[in-house]
Design a protein around this motif. Sequence first.
Motif, PDB file in Angstrom:
ATOM      1  N   THR A  19      32.979  -4.841 -39.723  1.00  0.00           N
ATOM      2  CA  THR A  19      33.583  -5.979 -40.412  1.00  0.00           C
ATOM      3  C   THR A  19      33.270  -7.282 -39.693  1.00  0.00           C
ATOM      4  N   THR A  20      32.860  -7.200 -38.443  1.00  0.00           N
ATOM      5  CA  THR A  20      32.581  -8.410 -37.686  1.00  0.00           C
ATOM      6  C   THR A  20      31.096  -8.602 -37.391  1.00  0.00           C
ATOM      7  N   LEU A  21      30.260  -7.601 -37.655  1.00  0.00           N
ATOM      8  CA  LEU A  21      28.833  -7.718 -37.395  1.00  0.00           C
ATOM      9  C   LEU A  21      28.212  -8.633 -38.440  1.00  0.00           C
ATOM     10  N   LEU A  22      27.559  -9.701 -37.992  1.00  0.00           N
ATOM     11  CA  LEU A  22      26.984 -10.686 -38.902  1.00  0.00           C
ATOM     12  C   LEU A  22      25.468 -10.607 -38.886  1.00  0.00           C
ATOM     13  N   LEU A  23      24.871 -10.698 -40.075  1.00  0.00           N
ATOM     14  CA  LEU A  23      23.427 -10.671 -40.223  1.00  0.00           C
ATOM     15  C   LEU A  23      22.937 -12.001 -40.772  1.00  0.00           C
ATOM     16  N   THR A  24      21.715 -12.362 -40.418  1.00  0.00           N
ATOM     17  CA  THR A  24      21.092 -13.565 -40.965  1.00  0.00           C
ATOM     18  C   THR A  24      20.712 -13.312 -42.419  1.00  0.00           C
ATOM     19  N   SER A  25      20.349 -14.370 -43.118  1.00  0.00           N
ATOM     20  CA  SER A  25      19.887 -14.222 -44.503  1.00  0.00           C
ATOM     21  C   SER A  25      18.637 -13.357 -44.564  1.00  0.00           C
ATOM     22  N   ALA A  26      17.748 -13.526 -43.598  1.00  0.00           N
ATOM     23  CA  ALA A  26      16.511 -12.737 -43.577  1.00  0.00           C
ATOM     24  C   ALA A  26      16.819 -11.257 -43.413  1.00  0.00           C
ATOM     25  N   ASP A  27      17.727 -10.927 -42.517  1.00  0.00           N
ATOM     26  CA  ASP A  27      18.082  -9.528 -42.302  1.00  0.00           C
ATOM     27  C   ASP A  27      18.841  -8.954 -43.500  1.00  0.00           C
ATOM     28  N   ALA A  28      19.720  -9.761 -44.091  1.00  0.00           N
ATOM     29  CA  ALA A  28      20.459  -9.310 -45.279  1.00  0.00           C
ATOM     30  C   ALA A  28      19.500  -9.064 -46.440  1.00  0.00           C
ATOM     31  N   ALA A  29      18.561  -9.974 -46.635  1.00  0.00           N
ATOM     32  CA  ALA A  29      17.581  -9.821 -47.717  1.00  0.00           C
ATOM     33  C   ALA A  29      16.736  -8.576 -47.493  1.00  0.00           C
ATOM     34  N   MET A  31      17.593  -5.899 -45.885  1.00  0.00           N
ATOM     35  CA  MET A  31      18.460  -4.745 -46.114  1.00  0.00           C
ATOM     36  C   MET A  31      18.595  -4.451 -47.612  1.00  0.00           C
ATOM     37  N   LEU A  32      18.667  -5.499 -48.426  1.00  0.00           N
ATOM     38  CA  LEU A  32      18.806  -5.355 -49.873  1.00  0.00           C
ATOM     39  C   LEU A  32      17.467  -5.173 -50.583  1.00  0.00           C
ATOM     40  N   GLY A  33      16.369  -5.417 -49.865  1.00  0.00           N
ATOM     41  CA  GLY A  33      15.045  -5.289 -50.467  1.00  0.00           C
ATOM     42  C   GLY A  33      14.691  -6.432 -51.395  1.00  0.00           C
ATOM     43  N   ILE A  34      15.190  -7.629 -51.082  1.00  0.00           N
ATOM     44  CA  ILE A  34      14.925  -8.821 -51.904  1.00  0.00           C
ATOM     45  C   ILE A  34      14.418  -9.945 -51.007  1.00  0.00           C
ATOM     46  N   CYS A  35      14.019 -11.050 -51.603  1.00  0.00           N
ATOM     47  CA  CYS A  35      13.553 -12.221 -50.853  1.00  0.00           C
ATOM     48  C   CYS A  35      14.739 -13.071 -50.398  1.00  0.00           C
ATOM     49  N   THR A  36      14.550 -13.783 -49.310  1.00  0.00           N
ATOM     50  CA  THR A  36      15.611 -14.676 -48.837  1.00  0.00           C
ATOM     51  C   THR A  36      15.903 -15.759 -49.862  1.00  0.00           C
ATOM     52  N   ASN A  37      14.885 -16.177 -50.610  1.00  0.00           N
ATOM     53  CA  ASN A  37      15.108 -17.183 -51.654  1.00  0.00           C
ATOM     54  C   ASN A  37      16.032 -16.648 -52.747  1.00  0.00           C
ATOM     55  N   THR A  38      15.961 -15.349 -53.025  1.00  0.00           N
ATOM     56  CA  THR A  38      16.840 -14.748 -54.022  1.00  0.00           C
ATOM     57  C   THR A  38      18.287 -14.835 -53.554  1.00  0.00           C
ATOM     58  N   LEU A  39      18.525 -14.559 -52.273  1.00  0.00           N
ATOM     59  CA  LEU A  39      19.885 -14.697 -51.731  1.00  0.00           C
ATOM     60  C   LEU A  39      20.377 -16.133 -51.859  1.00  0.00           C
ATOM     61  N   ALA A  40      19.501 -17.086 -51.604  1.00  0.00           N
ATOM     62  CA  ALA A  40      19.879 -18.496 -51.713  1.00  0.00           C
ATOM     63  C   ALA A  40      20.274 -18.836 -53.149  1.00  0.00           C
ATOM     64  N   VAL A  41      19.530 -18.310 -54.116  1.00  0.00           N
ATOM     65  CA  VAL A  41      19.855 -18.543 -55.527  1.00  0.00           C
ATOM     66  C   VAL A  41      21.198 -17.904 -55.862  1.00  0.00           C
ATOM     67  N   TRP A  42      21.426 -16.675 -55.391  1.00  0.00           N
ATOM     68  CA  TRP A  42      22.701 -16.002 -55.650  1.00  0.00           C
ATOM     69  C   TRP A  42      23.865 -16.791 -55.071  1.00  0.00           C
ATOM     70  N   ARG A  43      23.678 -17.368 -53.874  1.00  0.00           N
ATOM     71  CA  ARG A  43      24.754 -18.166 -53.266  1.00  0.00           C
ATOM     72  C   ARG A  43      25.035 -19.412 -54.094  1.00  0.00           C
ATOM     73  N   SER A  44      23.982 -20.089 -54.523  1.00  0.00           N
ATOM     74  CA  SER A  44      24.182 -21.361 -55.220  1.00  0.00           C
ATOM     75  C   SER A  44      24.680 -21.181 -56.649  1.00  0.00           C
ATOM     76  N   THR A  45      24.300 -20.092 -57.298  1.00  0.00           N
ATOM     77  CA  THR A  45      24.704 -19.888 -58.687  1.00  0.00           C
ATOM     78  C   THR A  45      25.939 -19.000 -58.823  1.00  0.00           C
ATOM     79  N   GLY A  46      26.268 -18.257 -57.774  1.00  0.00           N
ATOM     80  CA  GLY A  46      27.380 -17.324 -57.848  1.00  0.00           C
ATOM     81  C   GLY A  46      27.075 -16.133 -58.744  1.00  0.00           C
ATOM     82  N   ARG A  47      25.797 -15.809 -58.883  1.00  0.00           N
ATOM     83  CA  ARG A  47      25.387 -14.729 -59.787  1.00  0.00           C
ATOM     84  C   ARG A  47      26.053 -13.402 -59.439  1.00  0.00           C
ATOM     85  N   TYR A  48      26.124 -13.080 -58.162  1.00  0.00           N
ATOM     86  CA  TYR A  48      26.771 -11.847 -57.719  1.00  0.00           C
ATOM     87  C   TYR A  48      27.887 -12.187 -56.755  1.00  0.00           C
TER      88      TYR A  48
END
Length: 85
Positions: A19-29, A31-48
């Motif tokens: 619950t306290t381990l934090l990952l960068t956007s690059a590592d999170a992307a 892990m999910l098998g997506i691009c870091t830009n996709t995560l940025a879009v999800w954050r800005s649009t609230g898609r997920y």
Amino acid sequence: MQTKNHQAATAAANTADTTTLLLTSADAAQMLGICTNTLAVWRSTGRYNLPFIKVGRCVRYRLSDLTDFMTHRTALHTGQVTRHD
């Protein structure tokens, strides 16, 4: 190919409170098998509904939130897939 940060995060997850381990956007992307830009879009649009932490310009994701996100989106067949977000 996993980054050194991702490998370290994975190793730390085996011994740390996830619950306290934090990952960068690059590592999170990665892990999910997506691009870091996709995560940025999800954050800005609230898609997920994928929680993130922002301190200044730095964005981090809890390993536990990423795991929950993947768990809730897991399906056994296409008829089971529903839009939750």
